[in-house]
Enzyme design. Structure first.
Site, PDB file in Angstrom:
ATOM      1  N   GLU A 135       1.658  -0.490  -4.925  1.00 55.20           N
ATOM      2  CA  GLU A 135       0.447   0.357  -5.380  1.00 55.20           C
ATOM      3  C   GLU A 135       1.408   1.754  -5.437  1.00 55.20           C
ATOM      4  O   GLU A 135       1.975   2.358  -4.625  1.00 55.20           O
ATOM      5  CB  GLU A 135      -0.458   0.922  -4.597  1.00 55.20           C
ATOM      6  CG  GLU A 135      -1.414   1.847  -4.858  1.00 55.20           C
ATOM      7  CD  GLU A 135      -2.225   2.560  -3.736  1.00 55.20           C
ATOM      8  OE1 GLU A 135      -3.217   2.869  -3.839  1.00 55.20           O
ATOM      9  OE2 GLU A 135      -1.694   2.499  -2.471  1.00 55.20           O
TER      10      GLU A 135
ATOM     11  N   ASP B 280       0.740  -1.154   0.114  1.00 55.70           N
ATOM     12  CA  ASP B 280       0.039  -0.092   0.095  1.00 55.70           C
ATOM     13  C   ASP B 280       0.983   1.279  -0.035  1.00 55.70           C
ATOM     14  O   ASP B 280       1.977   1.303   0.612  1.00 55.70           O
ATOM     15  CB  ASP B 280      -1.088  -0.003   1.159  1.00 55.70           C
ATOM     16  CG  ASP B 280      -1.685   1.265   1.410  1.00 55.70           C
ATOM     17  OD1 ASP B 280      -2.768   1.382   0.554  1.00 55.70           O
ATOM     18  OD2 ASP B 280      -1.710   2.129   2.447  1.00 55.70           O
TER      19      ASP B 280
END
Length: 467
Positions: free
Chosen positions: A245, A214
């Site tokens: 990400e 993340d």
């Protein structure tokens, strides 16, 4: 979770395998970028509790041929009073009991999925810890955001930047200041790296095979390489499958992160939305502008972009399903199929009990289980059957209709229009009669002389393959 969703979330807080038959005729510092399990299709069961993921692996994902399941963060997190979905991205500790179940539930889920031939990938929230004081789902209380159980103030970049990121064009600021008030970990520090690696290794020990990192763009690429280099081998002896990400923006480009894993390709989903809300004939030239296949993971939507309107969502109905059919049919990067919960407000909680713990997934009530749609499970089987065969015979006989093959292995035809279409396509698939895997073989198509005539109802597709 990109910064857009966190900004809105924190602001709110503060204010059976479908097989088809032809009717006739050790750990290393290098991250794994290989395909997963039997195939490379990843089911993203976002916000499902561990008990439900376990059952889905056993009953649906394994039999359908999915290679892996990507699940939400397993850390103990802030418990938002209204159950906002984003509280799971605010870790209070690296304990594995939280909103989706206990550590025992998590371990049982990993065991069940591995037994079904489905690898487990988790969301890794390692750029930051919680910004919100309060109580966690595990009962941990936090009054100072720089003092969760696993860290102290010196482990954060607060000494060099004690404010929220304001200039998104400044790489130093993006990677050292606070993402919307979330305490930014000093990921260049050896002790912090060891703590993060220990958290991820605790999951590997329970059967996890990979991680989606993340907010990776907020972590220097070298720091991520150092952390990934400390990860243990997975159960099959391979290195973990890591994908990042890296939310699009002026700073930090995807290729900077290839040294520690793949990168989620936002442009892939952008182009699919444009085509399926326009004319899919444009996909005959699909490919320019995408990240390299070997360095990326593709998707049609995710939990952030379905809320901010960037990509197609369950509300787009058959249009979104057909985009997933295309993704599974085209030969590019490892594809993901997203299945989340229905929502009205962007911060809405997943279905949960009175204490905020997520309840069992009910695909007929509050959840949208795209991973079970016969058109999708049929394409997962098709995707696995055609393997690495190259895209061929790409053709658009009329607007919003597209057909393409994967050499002599299989063929897909999609009608994204509002009217039924009768179309004829050229195909390298050998002459014979084949079942349509997208309607569970209720219909058949016949290839003769390298041509196939297909009846395509509005918003539908047909796919067939050899073998």
């Amino acid at each position: 979770m990109p910064h857009i969703s966190k900004r809105l979330g924190i602001a709110t807080a503060v204010a059976a395998a479908l097989t088809t038959t032809m009717v006739a005729v050790p750990a290393s510092a290098e991250p794994s970028t290989s395909a997963a399990a039997e195939g490379d299709v990843i089911a993203n069961l976002w916000a499902w509790n561990w008990r439900s993921v376990a059952a889905e692996c056993t009953d649906v994902l394994g039999p359908a041929g999915y290679g892996a399941v990507w699940v939400a963060p397993p850390a103990e997190s802030f418990a938002h009073p209204d159950g906002a979905w984003w509280d799971i991205y605010q870790p209070y500790s690296y304990e594995l009991s939280g909103r989706f179940g206990t550590q025992d539930d998590f371990a049982a889920m990993a065991d069940a999925c591995n037994a079904a031939g489905v690898k487990v990938y988790t969301d890794a929230v390692i750029n930051h810890t919680a910004a919100q004081p309060g109580t966690s789902y595990g009962g941990t209380q936090l009054t100072d955001k720089y003092a969760p159980p696993m860290y102290e103030r010196a482990d954060y970049n607060v000494d060099i930047c004690n404010r929220t990121i304001s200039n998104w064009n400044d790489t130093w600021e993006v990677q050292n200041c606070e993402l919307l008030g979330l305490p930014d970990l000093k990921t260049g520090n050896a002790d912090v790296q060891a703590s993060i690696a220990g958290y991820l290794n605790s999951q590997i020990a329970l059967g996890v095979s990979g991680f989606r990192v993340d907010a990776a763009k907020h972590i220097p690429a070298g720091d991520l390489e150092a952390i990934v280099g400390q990860l243990d081998a997975t159960a099959d002896g391979s290195a973990p499958f890591v994908f990042h990400e890296v939310f699009p923006g002026a700073t930090l480009q995807p290729d900077e992160y290839y040294g520690s894993g793949r990168v989620l390709d936002f442009t892939y989903a952008d182009q699919l939305k444009a085509a399926f809300q326009g004319d899919i004939a444009s996909l005959a030239d699909f490919g320019p502008g995408l990240l390299p296949a070997e360095n990326s993971v593709s998707f049609v939507t995710n939990h952030d972009t379905e809320r901010d309107g960037r990509h197609l969502t369950y509300r787009d109905g058959d249009t979104a399903v057909l985009a997933n059919v295309f993704q599974l049919g085209w030969n590019h990067s490892a594809p993901t199929v997203y299945a989340g919960f229905e929502f009205e407000g962007r911060d809405d909680s997943p279905p949960a009990d009175g204490s905020g713990f997520v309840t069992d997934t009910d695909c007929s009530n509050g959840w949208y289980c795209l991973n079970r749609d016969p058109r999708v499970t049929g394409m997962v089987a098709w995707h696995n059957a055609v393997g690495g065969a190259e895209v061929s015979d790409v053709q658009s006989p009329q607007g919003n209709v597209l057909g393409f093959g994967r050499g002599a292995s299989g063929f897909v035809a999609i009608n994204n229009g509002a009217e039924a279409v009768s179309a004829e396509f050229t195909t390298a698939v050998p002459d014979g009669t084949y079942c349509n895997v997208l309607d569970e073989c209720a219909t058949e198509v016949t290839v003769a002389g390298g041509r196939v005539a297909i009846e395509l109802p509005a918003k539908s597709a047909v796919a067939f393959h050899v073998g």
